[in-house]
Design a protein around this motif. Structure first.
Motif, PDB file in Angstrom:
ATOM      1  N   CYS A 148      32.687  37.152  26.356  1.00 47.50           N
ATOM      2  CA  CYS A 148      33.971  37.153  27.072  1.00 47.50           C
ATOM      3  C   CYS A 148      33.734  37.230  28.569  1.00 47.50           C
ATOM      4  N   GLU A 149      34.415  36.340  29.328  1.00 48.47           N
ATOM      5  CA  GLU A 149      34.338  36.376  30.786  1.00 48.47           C
ATOM      6  C   GLU A 149      35.737  36.338  31.401  1.00 48.47           C
ATOM      7  N   ARG A 150      36.715  36.913  30.695  1.00 52.68           N
ATOM      8  CA  ARG A 150      38.100  36.860  31.158  1.00 52.68           C
ATOM      9  C   ARG A 150      38.307  37.535  32.509  1.00 52.68           C
ATOM     10  N   CYS A 151      37.531  38.576  32.779  1.00 50.10           N
ATOM     11  CA  CYS A 151      37.723  39.322  34.039  1.00 50.10           C
ATOM     12  C   CYS A 151      37.173  38.580  35.250  1.00 50.10           C
ATOM     13  N   ARG A 152      36.475  37.484  35.023  1.00 49.27           N
ATOM     14  CA  ARG A 152      35.908  36.747  36.163  1.00 49.27           C
ATOM     15  C   ARG A 152      37.022  36.214  37.048  1.00 49.27           C
ATOM     16  N   THR A 153      38.057  35.684  36.453  1.00 43.64           N
ATOM     17  CA  THR A 153      39.174  35.150  37.231  1.00 43.64           C
ATOM     18  C   THR A 153      40.457  35.917  36.979  1.00 43.64           C
ATOM     19  N   GLY A 154      40.412  36.899  36.083  1.00 40.76           N
ATOM     20  CA  GLY A 154      41.612  37.644  35.747  1.00 40.76           C
ATOM     21  C   GLY A 154      41.497  39.110  36.095  1.00 40.76           C
ATOM     22  N   SER A 155      42.496  39.852  35.681  1.00 39.86           N
ATOM     23  CA  SER A 155      42.576  41.275  35.979  1.00 39.86           C
ATOM     24  C   SER A 155      41.683  42.086  35.054  1.00 39.86           C
TER      25      SER A 155
END
Length: 423
Positions: A148-155
């Protein structure tokens, strides 16, 4: 002031709890052998190695224990920002003036709150990135859904939504709060002079997450091959050793071994132990669970194997298990993910397969099982040579000394001494 350079080594644990803790201790020992004076800043723990610096260590802070609600609140607060760690570090710095502070694991125990203290004292700060924490809040770029790399461009609220930390809501809330604070304050980026990445993959991944490439230096891990007695004769089983955790891909390996009809031995402990035992009952493959192994017993298992398998399904950094297997004369079968492929020269000292590919791994296991022993032995010798030539203490020391020199340490006739800084 003595002209012997001084190193302050900082880590949460002062004993060999895991691979990064071993690097912390070995690094300090290596620098001492090169004439450096050393001090340690860590956490009190019953298993700690003895050291006169323990009087400065922070109080023990272990998560998951049987604590009262006030204790849990205090621990959560300290994991975000520790005034205790700041105070005790300032005490240490009054008695020891380091030329460089080298950090390993600090989050959740010392917390990043110690970084400004080092900056205020004018001390260059180096951190070895043993994991991805300075980018990813849960340090693995992994949760129950997989990579998971959701925090790279998200909160960082994604950490809470997906319960990224131990699949626990409370733990995820604490880590999200800590990460949100550090992001807003830019603590790591402002106060880390340089970050050492043991794999090139990690350098590239941090840059993808917005870090400046010039803040990183790639220095691979090493092992002292002289401490490992190799055996190049191929055995009749494949071996996995390490933590029994979902990201390690052990279920994939077990299914592939059953499909290939090969013998598999698994050495380790962890949260998936019961689940994997149940899976073995369903597969009825030739798999043997040996429990946690270490020292001479583990070395004997590796030496008796045909090849060691690392079937990871997450962004591995630079696993010491690969280098240790190489030093023991065994080729590696590794998943093509993270930094694993950087150590394996295809068909020379090992073989790679696509991570999570059961059929591909099964085919590779069958191929190596049917391979002439002489060919497998040649791969084992090449593996040993890889460690001796590419991942040795001399190369590691040279790279580290070059890094420290770039931060204001120079070579003199009596070794390395700090250059005078303008004040």
């Amino acid at each position: 002031m003595t002209d012997m350079p001084a190193l302050l080594s900082i880590n949460n644990y002062h004993y060999r709890r895991g691979g990064s803790d071993g690097v912390y201790l070995d690094h300090a020992e290596l620098m001492e052998s090169l004439g450096w004076r050393g001090a340690f800043f860590s956490m009190r723990h019953p298993e700690n190695l003895p050291t006169p610096w323990s009087r400065y260590f922070i109080d023990e802070l272990e998560f998951g224990g049987d604590y009262s609600l006030p204790q849990k609140i205090s621990m959560a607060t300290k994991s975000v920002y520790s005034f205790e760690a700041q105070r005790k570090l300032r005490m240490l710095l009054r008695d020891f003036e380091p030329d460089v502070a080298h950090l390993h694991g600090i989050y959740h125990h010392h917390s990043p709150s110690i970084l400004p203290v080092l900056t205020e004292a004018g001390i260059p700060v180096v951190m070895t990135a043993h994991d991805l924490k300075i980018a990813c809040p849960n340090y693995k770029m992994l949760n129950r859904t997989g990579v998971c790399e959701r925090c790279r461009t998200g909160s960082v609220l994604n950490v809470i939504r997906n319960r990224c930390v131990r699949d626990s809501l409370s733990a995820s809330v604490i880590v999200a709060a800590e990460s949100g604070l550090q992001r807003s304050m830019q603590t790591y980026r402002k106060h880390l002079t340089k970050v050492v990445a043991p794999s090139r993959f990690f350098v590239d991944k941090f840059v993808e997450w917005g870090w400046p490439r010039e803040q990183f230096v790639h220095i691979p891990n090493y092992v002292d091959a002289a401490r490992f007695v190799p055996d190049y004769e191929p055995g009749d089983y494949f071996l996995y050793f390490g933590r029994l955790a979902p990201e390690k891909g052990i279920a994939t390996l077990m299914r592939a071994a059953r499909l290939a009809g090969v013998k598999l031995k698994i050495a380790g402990s962890g949260p998936m132990a019961a689940e994997l035992t149940e899976l073995q009952g369903q597969l009825r493959g030739d798999t043997e669970f040996l429990g946690f192994q270490t020292g001479a017993d583990l070395h004997a298992l590796v030496r008796g194997a045909r090849a060691v398998v690392l079937p990871s399904e997450w962004y591995e950094n630079a696993p010491l298990s690969v280098l240790e297997s190489f030093a023991l004369g065994k080729p590696m079968i590794g998943a093509r993910i993270g930094g694993i492929p950087e150590t394996i020269d295809e068909a020379e000292n090992g073989w790679t397969f696509a991570s999570k590919d059961i059929a591909g791994l099964a085919q590779l296991l069958s191929t190596v099982a049917a391979m002439p022993d002489a060919q497998v032995a040649r791969a084992g010798r090449a593996a040993r040579e890889t460690v001796e030539k590419r991942f040795n203490a001399e190369g590691y020391a040279d790279a580290m000394l070059s890094l420290y020199s770039s931060l204001g340490v120079k070579t003199s006739s009596r070794g390395l001494v700090r250059q005078e800084r303008n004040t």
